[in-house]
Each structure stands twice: as structure tokens, then as C-alpha cells.
Write a protein that holds these residues in place. Sequence first.
Motif, PDB file in Angstrom:
ATOM      1  N   SER A   1      22.789  25.518 -20.469  1.00  0.00           N
ATOM      2  CA  SER A   1      21.645  25.798 -20.077  1.00  0.00           C
ATOM      3  C   SER A   1      20.793  26.303 -21.464  1.00  0.00           C
ATOM      4  CB  SER A   1      21.446  26.758 -19.006  1.00  0.00           C
ATOM      5  OG  SER A   1      21.774  28.045 -19.236  1.00  0.00           O
ATOM      6  N   GLU A   2      21.535  26.791 -22.399  1.00  0.00           N
ATOM      7  CA  GLU A   2      20.847  27.546 -23.462  1.00  0.00           C
ATOM      8  C   GLU A   2      20.795  26.344 -24.484  1.00  0.00           C
ATOM      9  OE1 GLU A   2      23.316  31.028 -24.381  1.00  0.00           O
ATOM     10  OE2 GLU A   2      22.216  32.038 -22.868  1.00  0.00           O
ATOM     11  N   LYS A   3      21.308  25.180 -24.145  1.00  0.00           N
ATOM     12  CA  LYS A   3      21.562  24.182 -25.103  1.00  0.00           C
ATOM     13  C   LYS A   3      22.173  24.405 -26.505  1.00  0.00           C
ATOM     14  CE  LYS A   3      16.908  22.181 -23.735  1.00  0.00           C
ATOM     15  NZ  LYS A   3      17.582  21.146 -22.619  1.00  0.00           N
ATOM     16  N   LYS A   4      23.171  25.217 -26.291  1.00  0.00           N
ATOM     17  CA  LYS A   4      24.279  25.432 -27.409  1.00  0.00           C
ATOM     18  C   LYS A   4      25.474  24.361 -27.382  1.00  0.00           C
ATOM     19  CE  LYS A   4      23.370  30.403 -27.638  1.00  0.00           C
ATOM     20  NZ  LYS A   4      23.827  31.597 -27.654  1.00  0.00           N
ATOM     21  N   ILE A   5      25.764  23.887 -26.115  1.00  0.00           N
ATOM     22  CA  ILE A   5      26.640  22.820 -25.942  1.00  0.00           C
ATOM     23  C   ILE A   5      26.251  21.754 -25.188  1.00  0.00           C
ATOM     24  CG2 ILE A   5      28.784  24.065 -26.490  1.00  0.00           C
ATOM     25  CD1 ILE A   5      29.381  24.412 -23.867  1.00  0.00           C
ATOM     26  N   ALA A   6      26.679  20.650 -24.927  1.00  0.00           N
ATOM     27  CA  ALA A   6      26.158  19.828 -23.790  1.00  0.00           C
ATOM     28  C   ALA A   6      27.302  19.002 -23.174  1.00  0.00           C
ATOM     29  CB  ALA A   6      25.267  18.689 -24.665  1.00  0.00           C
ATOM     30  N   TYR A   7      27.039  18.538 -22.223  1.00  0.00           N
ATOM     31  CA  TYR A   7      28.101  17.623 -21.591  1.00  0.00           C
ATOM     32  C   TYR A   7      28.019  16.129 -21.977  1.00  0.00           C
ATOM     33  CZ  TYR A   7      28.573  21.106 -17.738  1.00  0.00           C
ATOM     34  OH  TYR A   7      28.778  22.466 -17.032  1.00  0.00           O
ATOM     35  N   LEU A   8      29.393  15.767 -22.090  1.00  0.00           N
ATOM     36  CA  LEU A   8      29.355  14.319 -22.448  1.00  0.00           C
ATOM     37  C   LEU A   8      30.012  13.785 -21.308  1.00  0.00           C
ATOM     38  CD1 LEU A   8      29.397  12.075 -24.776  1.00  0.00           C
ATOM     39  CD2 LEU A   8      31.774  12.766 -25.412  1.00  0.00           C
ATOM     40  N   ASN A   9      29.566  12.830 -20.682  1.00  0.00           N
ATOM     41  CA  ASN A   9      29.807  11.862 -19.667  1.00  0.00           C
ATOM     42  C   ASN A   9      30.675  10.551 -20.063  1.00  0.00           C
ATOM     43  OD1 ASN A   9      28.834  13.727 -17.376  1.00  0.00           O
ATOM     44  ND2 ASN A   9      26.879  13.138 -17.839  1.00  0.00           N
ATOM     45  N   HIS A  10      31.753  10.279 -19.625  1.00  0.00           N
ATOM     46  CA  HIS A  10      32.607   9.095 -20.220  1.00  0.00           C
ATOM     47  C   HIS A  10      33.199   8.539 -19.074  1.00  0.00           C
ATOM     48  CE1 HIS A  10      35.986  11.785 -20.700  1.00  0.00           C
ATOM     49  NE2 HIS A  10      34.820  12.527 -21.373  1.00  0.00           N
ATOM     50  N   LEU A  11      33.952   7.476 -19.139  1.00  0.00           N
ATOM     51  CA  LEU A  11      34.680   6.790 -17.917  1.00  0.00           C
ATOM     52  C   LEU A  11      35.920   7.744 -17.409  1.00  0.00           C
ATOM     53  CD1 LEU A  11      35.295   3.349 -19.608  1.00  0.00           C
ATOM     54  CD2 LEU A  11      33.729   4.051 -18.045  1.00  0.00           C
ATOM     55  N   ASN A  12      36.243   8.620 -18.218  1.00  0.00           N
ATOM     56  CA  ASN A  12      37.290   9.201 -17.544  1.00  0.00           C
ATOM     57  C   ASN A  12      37.141  10.692 -17.019  1.00  0.00           C
ATOM     58  OD1 ASN A  12      39.164   7.115 -18.042  1.00  0.00           O
ATOM     59  ND2 ASN A  12      39.474   7.714 -20.112  1.00  0.00           N
ATOM     60  N   GLY A  13      35.772  11.061 -17.217  1.00  0.00           N
ATOM     61  CA  GLY A  13      35.389  12.330 -16.565  1.00  0.00           C
ATOM     62  C   GLY A  13      34.321  13.033 -17.636  1.00  0.00           C
TER      63      GLY A  13
END
Length: 69
Positions: free
Chosen positions: A50-62
Motif C-alpha cells: 500500500s505504501e508502494k515500496k514493493i508490488a505484487y507480481l501475478n504470474h501463472l503459478n501464483g
Amino acid sequence: MDEIEAKIIEMVKEKHKRTGGCNGLSFNDLAGSFEIDFPELRKIIDKLVSEKKIAYLNHLNGRSLTLPK
């Protein structure tokens, strides 16, 4: 708490540097590195996202964590 956040960001940066940003850091890698329960770790990760220090990476396996673009 701040130490854990700093360690998570450091681990994500290290993985990003090693893979060239193509692969993210999995939750399993993080969970094995800390002596806290998974729901608490999840709260910390959500806060960093939420603080935009890291981000989610959505890929095929999770879903994994990476640096924001």
C-alpha cells in the motif's frame, strides 16, 4: 517491525537484481526467513504494498513480490 520491513525490502531488491526483475520473491521464501506467523507477515507485506515500496507480481503459478515499476 521496522527491521522486518527493511529486511523484506532488501530481500526483494536482491531477488530483483539477481533475476533482472523477471521473477519475484515468493511468500514461502519470506515465511521461512522470519520467526513470525503468516498472518502477521501478510499484514506487513500488505502495508509495504500500500505504501508502494514493493508490488505484487501475478504470474501463472501464483503471486510473488517484486519492486514497483
